[in-house]
Write an enzyme that holds these catalytic residues in place. Structure first.
Site, PDB file in Angstrom:
ATOM      1  N   TYR A 160       0.901  -1.145  -0.017  1.00 58.55           N
ATOM      2  CA  TYR A 160       0.090  -0.185   0.039  1.00 58.55           C
ATOM      3  C   TYR A 160       0.971   1.048  -0.034  1.00 58.55           C
ATOM      4  CZ  TYR A 160      -4.166   2.665   1.417  1.00 58.55           C
ATOM      5  OH  TYR A 160      -5.239   3.560   1.271  1.00 58.55           O
ATOM      6  N   LYS A 185      -1.027  -1.168  -4.195  1.00 59.44           N
ATOM      7  CA  LYS A 185      -2.204  -0.295  -3.783  1.00 59.44           C
ATOM      8  C   LYS A 185      -1.900   1.183  -3.977  1.00 59.44           C
ATOM      9  CE  LYS A 185      -6.215   0.429  -1.217  1.00 59.44           C
ATOM     10  NZ  LYS A 185      -6.826   0.010   0.139  1.00 59.44           N
TER      11      LYS A 185
END
Length: 335
Positions: A160, A185
């Site tokens: 992320y 992400k």
């Protein structure tokens, strides 16, 4: 695998078929609306697994393609390790292999590996690696952190990128070549950087089937822009409290129904972002308020987050009713 169709309602996901007795790869199962449930607490502030189970179960039955448990929307930062393990196990049980369950993992490398171990023991299918706690590390340190985390778990890892964990294209290409790391992400929103990342991975790691996710808060607002880069996957916080709206938008975006995308953007998602931006932490607390408005008492957020102002909750209720009307549901439907 979750199937998204362009006529009628999306198909509710069933247990994915296994080829030659082996489970399909996580990367092959992430196709559709990604559900980030909130974590439920009782009136005393303690974990409420009954409400959490109901929340996860309703999301899967509504058509979620995956459950991302105990991540940002699920207040990973506020959970003790035992609570985290209980929530992930509950999500796994409620998903019942119909859709994959991905759990959050964060803080420093040692603790991230500990949470990864708890997630694996609880039956999770993968990990979302949150940014390291507090430090602003250089690229070498970030690579070491994610590489060591991937080596510490058999679970596939999605990195992320946000806040203090911003990666260069070369670093992402190195991660794409790292065993166990399957995707990125993006919670930054720098489309030029993301395009450079995608291009670099394509040329420097051409044999890797690397996934990209739009991880911005209220990702639907930027969905068309990310789709222009070939990024189809995104996290939907709206699905947690209005799956009807989230599914209608995803179907329209996937099928090229620009009129519906624009109608929902102008009438629901942009106003929701405007409301979300009126308070600190509203990317979580406003979502939780939305879940309560739709009839499930999941409690309040834990400190250091705070509840939305009452006027903002009233505005959210009106916006939900308007969004439901835009997709053909009567106001208050589902309460």
């Amino acid at each position: 695998m979750h199937e998204q169709v362009c006529q009628g309602e999306p198909v509710t996901p069933d247990a994915p078929p296994a080829a030659a007795g082996r489970s399909p790869r996580l990367a092959d199962r992430l196709d559709g609306v990604l559900f980030f449930p909130v974590t439920a607490y009782g009136s005393d502030g303690a974990l409420d697994l009954t409400a959490f189970r109901a929340h996860v179960r309703a999301g899967v039955e509504a058509g979620a393609a995956a459950v991302f448990a105990c991540c940002g929307t699920g207040e990973f930062h506020a959970l003790a390790p035992g609570e985290f393990a209980d929530c992930v196990a509950a999500a796994v049980e409620e998903a019942a292999e119909r859709v994959p369950v991905i759990a959050g993992a964060g803080y420093g490398t040692a603790l991230a590996a500990q949470f990864a171990g708890l997630a694996h023991e609880a039956g999770a299918d993968g990990l979302l690696a949150m940014p390291p706690y507090l430090v602003a590390a250089g690229q070498e340190g970030l690579l070491r952190h994610y590489t060591e985390l991937a080596a510490a778990t058999p679970l596939p890892v999605i990195v992320y990128q946000r806040d203090n964990a911003v990666l260069t294209p070369a670093s992402v290409a190195a991660l794409a070549r790292t065993e166990g790391i399957i995707g990125l992400k993006d919670g930054i929103g720098d489309l030029e950087l993301l395009q450079r990342i995608i291009s670099t991975v394509r040329t420097d790691a051409p044999d890797e089937d690397f996934l990209y996710f739009n991880g911005l808060p209220t990702a639907e607002l930027t969905g068309p822009a990310y789709l222009g880069l070939g990024v189809r996957l995104y996290s939907s916080a709206v699905f947690a409290f209005a799956p009807e709206i989230a599914l209608a938008f995803h179907r329209a975006l996937t099928c090229g129904d620009d009129d519906t995308v624009q109608r929902l953007t102008d009438g629901f998602f942009r106003p929701l972002v405007d409301l979300r931006n009126q308070g600190h932490g509203y990317a979580v607390s406003l979502v939780k308020a939305g879940v309560r408005l739709r009839g499930l008492d999941v409690g309040e957020v834990r400190a250091p987050l705070c509840e939305p102002a009452p006027a903002h909750v009233t505005e959210l209720a009106e916006l939900i009713d308007h969004g439901l009307a835009l997709v053909g549901y009567p106001a208050g439907d589902g309460d």
